[in-house]
Motif scaffolding. Structure first.
Motif, mmCIF file in Angstrom:
data_model
loop_
_atom_site.group_PDB
_atom_site.id
_atom_site.type_symbol
_atom_site.label_atom_id
_atom_site.label_comp_id
_atom_site.label_asym_id
_atom_site.label_seq_id
_atom_site.Cartn_x
_atom_site.Cartn_y
_atom_site.Cartn_z
ATOM 1 N N SER A 81 0.841 -1.199 0.000
ATOM 2 C CA SER A 81 0.000 0.000 0.000
ATOM 3 C C SER A 81 0.875 1.248 0.000
ATOM 4 O O SER A 81 2.068 1.186 0.316
ATOM 5 C CB SER A 81 -0.903 0.020 1.240
ATOM 6 N N ILE A 82 0.265 2.371 -0.340
ATOM 7 C CA ILE A 82 0.959 3.651 -0.280
ATOM 8 C C ILE A 82 1.374 3.940 1.165
ATOM 9 O O ILE A 82 2.461 4.451 1.417
ATOM 10 C CB ILE A 82 0.072 4.784 -0.835
ATOM 11 N N THR A 83 0.528 3.584 2.109
ATOM 12 C CA THR A 83 0.824 3.805 3.527
ATOM 13 C C THR A 83 2.093 3.073 3.940
ATOM 14 O O THR A 83 2.949 3.640 4.622
ATOM 15 C CB THR A 83 -0.364 3.357 4.408
ATOM 16 N N ASP A 84 2.235 1.813 3.518
ATOM 17 C CA ASP A 84 3.448 1.052 3.847
ATOM 18 C C ASP A 84 4.683 1.679 3.210
ATOM 19 O O ASP A 84 5.744 1.768 3.831
ATOM 20 C CB ASP A 84 3.315 -0.399 3.388
ATOM 21 N N ALA A 85 4.552 2.125 1.971
ATOM 22 C CA ALA A 85 5.672 2.758 1.286
ATOM 23 C C ALA A 85 6.044 4.072 1.976
ATOM 24 O O ALA A 85 7.226 4.381 2.152
ATOM 25 C CB ALA A 85 5.326 3.007 -0.179
ATOM 26 N N LYS A 86 5.047 4.837 2.390
ATOM 27 C CA LYS A 86 5.306 6.110 3.069
ATOM 28 C C LYS A 86 6.049 5.881 4.386
ATOM 29 O O LYS A 86 6.996 6.596 4.703
ATOM 30 C CB LYS A 86 4.007 6.866 3.318
ATOM 31 N N LYS A 87 5.631 4.858 5.144
ATOM 32 C CA LYS A 87 6.326 4.546 6.407
ATOM 33 C C LYS A 87 7.796 4.235 6.141
ATOM 34 O O LYS A 87 8.673 4.655 6.890
ATOM 35 C CB LYS A 87 5.661 3.367 7.106
ATOM 36 N N HIS A 88 8.058 3.499 5.088
ATOM 37 C CA HIS A 88 9.428 3.120 4.742
ATOM 38 C C HIS A 88 10.256 4.351 4.349
ATOM 39 O O HIS A 88 11.323 4.593 4.913
ATOM 40 C CB HIS A 88 9.398 2.108 3.587
ATOM 41 N N PHE A 89 9.763 5.135 3.402
ATOM 42 C CA PHE A 89 10.525 6.268 2.888
ATOM 43 C C PHE A 89 10.538 7.461 3.839
ATOM 44 O O PHE A 89 11.457 8.274 3.786
ATOM 45 C CB PHE A 89 9.992 6.691 1.512
ATOM 46 N N ASP A 90 9.552 7.571 4.706
ATOM 47 C CA ASP A 90 9.503 8.698 5.638
ATOM 48 C C ASP A 90 10.717 8.712 6.571
ATOM 49 O O ASP A 90 11.167 9.773 6.996
ATOM 50 C CB ASP A 90 8.204 8.671 6.439
ATOM 51 N N LEU A 91 11.253 7.552 6.868
ATOM 52 C CA LEU A 91 12.441 7.475 7.727
ATOM 53 C C LEU A 91 13.640 8.147 7.059
ATOM 54 O O LEU A 91 14.507 8.692 7.738
ATOM 55 C CB LEU A 91 12.766 6.018 8.048
ATOM 56 N N PHE A 92 13.692 8.140 5.744
ATOM 57 C CA PHE A 92 14.783 8.799 5.025
ATOM 58 C C PHE A 92 14.655 10.314 5.164
ATOM 59 O O PHE A 92 15.648 11.027 5.189
ATOM 60 C CB PHE A 92 14.757 8.441 3.540
ATOM 61 N N ARG A 93 13.421 10.794 5.233
ATOM 62 C CA ARG A 93 13.137 12.221 5.352
ATOM 63 C C ARG A 93 13.384 12.709 6.774
ATOM 64 O O ARG A 93 13.965 13.778 6.983
ATOM 65 C CB ARG A 93 11.674 12.482 4.952
ATOM 66 N N THR A 94 12.951 11.937 7.760
ATOM 67 C CA THR A 94 13.013 12.384 9.150
ATOM 68 C C THR A 94 14.305 12.001 9.857
ATOM 69 O O THR A 94 14.658 12.600 10.859
ATOM 70 C CB THR A 94 11.832 11.815 9.959
#
Length: 106
Positions: A15-28
């Motif tokens: 899901s987009i939600t799972d992908a966002k959780k994964h990539f959000d760590l790169f941002r934060t």
């Protein structure tokens, strides 16, 4: 039904939600203005390239790095990701927009 994302054979999200959780760590995570590590760069490059293809966007040049940065948005500040190009310029990009565009292309 959630939209899935596949960026490579070993980078798939249900899901987009799972992908966002994964990539959000790169941002934060990591220090501001400091390039992300090679493995994160490679994953972000897959996402960025898929986003450019899905939206028919031609980037300014070859992406050589991604890094977390701060951008002024709507009267506040938001931590986001930026791409640095081979000519030394950089440009922020939205993970949310990229993920949605790539997912709709599935």
């Amino acid at each position: 039904m959630p939209k899935s994302l596949t960026l490579s054979h070993d980078l798939e999200f249900s899901s987009i939600t799972d992908a966002k959780k994964h990539f959000d760590l790169f941002r934060t995570g990591g220090d501001l203005q400091k390039d992300v590590p090679k493995e994160q760069f490679e994953q972000l490059k897959l996402l960025y390239d898929a986003y450019c293809k899905a939206t028919d966007y031609t980037p300014k040049g070859e992406v050589v790095a991604f890094f977390p940065t701060i951008e002024n948005r709507n009267g506040g500040h938001t931590r986001c990701l930026a791409a640095r190009f081979s000519d030394g310029t950089s440009q922020t990009f939205s993970l949310d927009k990229a993920l949605r565009a790539v997912a709709s292309g599935d």
